[in-house]
Design an enzyme around this catalytic site. Structure first.
Site, PDB file in Angstrom:
ATOM      1  N   ALA A  66     -25.443 -52.542  47.422  1.00 44.45           N
ATOM      2  CA  ALA A  66     -24.161 -51.855  47.533  1.00 44.45           C
ATOM      3  C   ALA A  66     -24.351 -50.432  48.044  1.00 44.45           C
ATOM      4  CB  ALA A  66     -23.460 -51.826  46.181  1.00 44.45           C
ATOM      5  N   GLY A 109     -26.272 -55.931  45.382  1.00 41.24           N
ATOM      6  CA  GLY A 109     -25.097 -56.611  45.904  1.00 41.24           C
ATOM      7  C   GLY A 109     -25.417 -57.586  47.019  1.00 41.24           C
ATOM      8  N   GLU A 112     -26.403 -60.657  45.266  1.00 44.03           N
ATOM      9  CA  GLU A 112     -25.210 -61.307  44.723  1.00 44.03           C
ATOM     10  C   GLU A 112     -24.433 -62.030  45.812  1.00 44.03           C
ATOM     11  OE1 GLU A 112     -23.615 -58.928  40.936  1.00 44.03           O
ATOM     12  OE2 GLU A 112     -23.844 -57.631  42.682  1.00 44.03           O
ATOM     13  N   GLU A 132     -30.361 -52.613  39.883  1.00 44.56           N
ATOM     14  CA  GLU A 132     -29.273 -51.843  39.273  1.00 44.56           C
ATOM     15  C   GLU A 132     -29.658 -51.135  37.986  1.00 44.56           C
ATOM     16  OE1 GLU A 132     -27.032 -55.048  41.651  1.00 44.56           O
ATOM     17  OE2 GLU A 132     -28.961 -54.786  40.657  1.00 44.56           O
TER      18      GLU A 132
END
Length: 258
Positions: A66, A109, A112, A132
């Site tokens: 991200a 991300g 994911e 994270e």
């Protein structure tokens, strides 16, 4: 080729291809980029000429995660009001096969996003991980749930707590990804597999995905009942008639998607 701000998209035969296109940031995912990705996915899902969707990344990586710049000043209330994962939830409602073809970094991300796809193919040097925890947060777009469903609680906790990375061969061994293809022919091998799936009767492919998705949510008997209903439904399709007739006549079937 259709180019948006952060995404390239085109159609190759029956394959809808989406490429993350922010290579200077290792395809870091910001909100606009996710919105573009999901919008193109939904367009391909509604396009009758597209049978399979392939998601990949331009440059040196699929996605390094991200875009932290968007989150560094966030508060619980701003995140709640923004609801940044609403677009992510739409991916699980796609009906067509979704393949992630990944290389380089597949982190946070980006990991994911790959796990939200139906199949994952990778090059040998691809690195997967959830960093994270080192940022004082945790995965929020399904990482803890999808990783745990693939490798179990204790293995998932170890990867999530340490933030360590794994290479593609280990990810394949653990069942996180489907297959590792050699780097020099990676795109060719992925597209060969995508075309192989695209050649199957599309209603069968759709109902198989539907039944498999239900397997994680239903009891065994309820899942079998759901599977059986989908099985019966296929006997109302022309492709079922064609497939079985072709088998009896010892010829290749010609499926038309009805």
């Amino acid at each position: 080729m259709l180019t948006r701000q952060y995404v390239k998209a085109d159609v190759d035969g029956q394959i809808g291809r989406i490429r993350l296109n922010r290579p200077e940031r290792y395809n870091a995912l910001n909100r606009t980029m996710i919105r573009e990705i999901v919008k193109v996915m939904e367009q391909f899902d509604q396009d009758e000429t597209v049978a399979v969707i392939v998601l990949s990344g331009e440059g040196k990586s699929f996605s390094a995660g991200a875009d932290i710049d968007e989150m560094v000043d966030a508060t619980p209330i701003s995140m709640e009001l923004l609801d940044p994962f609403a677009d992510w939830d739409r991916i699980s409602r796609l009906h067509k096969p979704l393949i992630a073809a990944v290389h380089g970094f597949v982190l946070g991300g980006g990991f994911e996003l790959a796990l939200a796809c139906d199949l994952i193919y990778a090059t040998p040097e691809t690195q997967f991980g959830f960093p994270e925890v080192g940022l004082g947060v945790m995965p929020g777009a399904g990482g803890t749930q999808r990783l745990t469903r693939r490798i179990g609680r204790t293995r998932a906790l170890e990867w999530l707590w340490t933030g360590e990375r794994m290479l593609a061969p280990e990810a394949e061994r653990l069942g996180i990804i489907n297959r590792v293809f050699a780097s020099e022919q990676f795109e060719q091998d992925v597209m060969t597999r995508a075309h192989q799936i695209a050649a199957q009767p599309p209603i069968s492919v759709r109902l198989i995905k539907d039944a498999v998705d239900k397997a994680g949510d239903l009891s065994l008997q309820d899942g079998m009942d759901h599977e059986r209903r989908n099985f019966y439904l296929l006997f109302g399709t022309a492709d079922q008639t064609e497939g079985m007739q072709a088998f009896l006549e010892k010829r290749q079937p010609t499926f038309k998607g009805n």
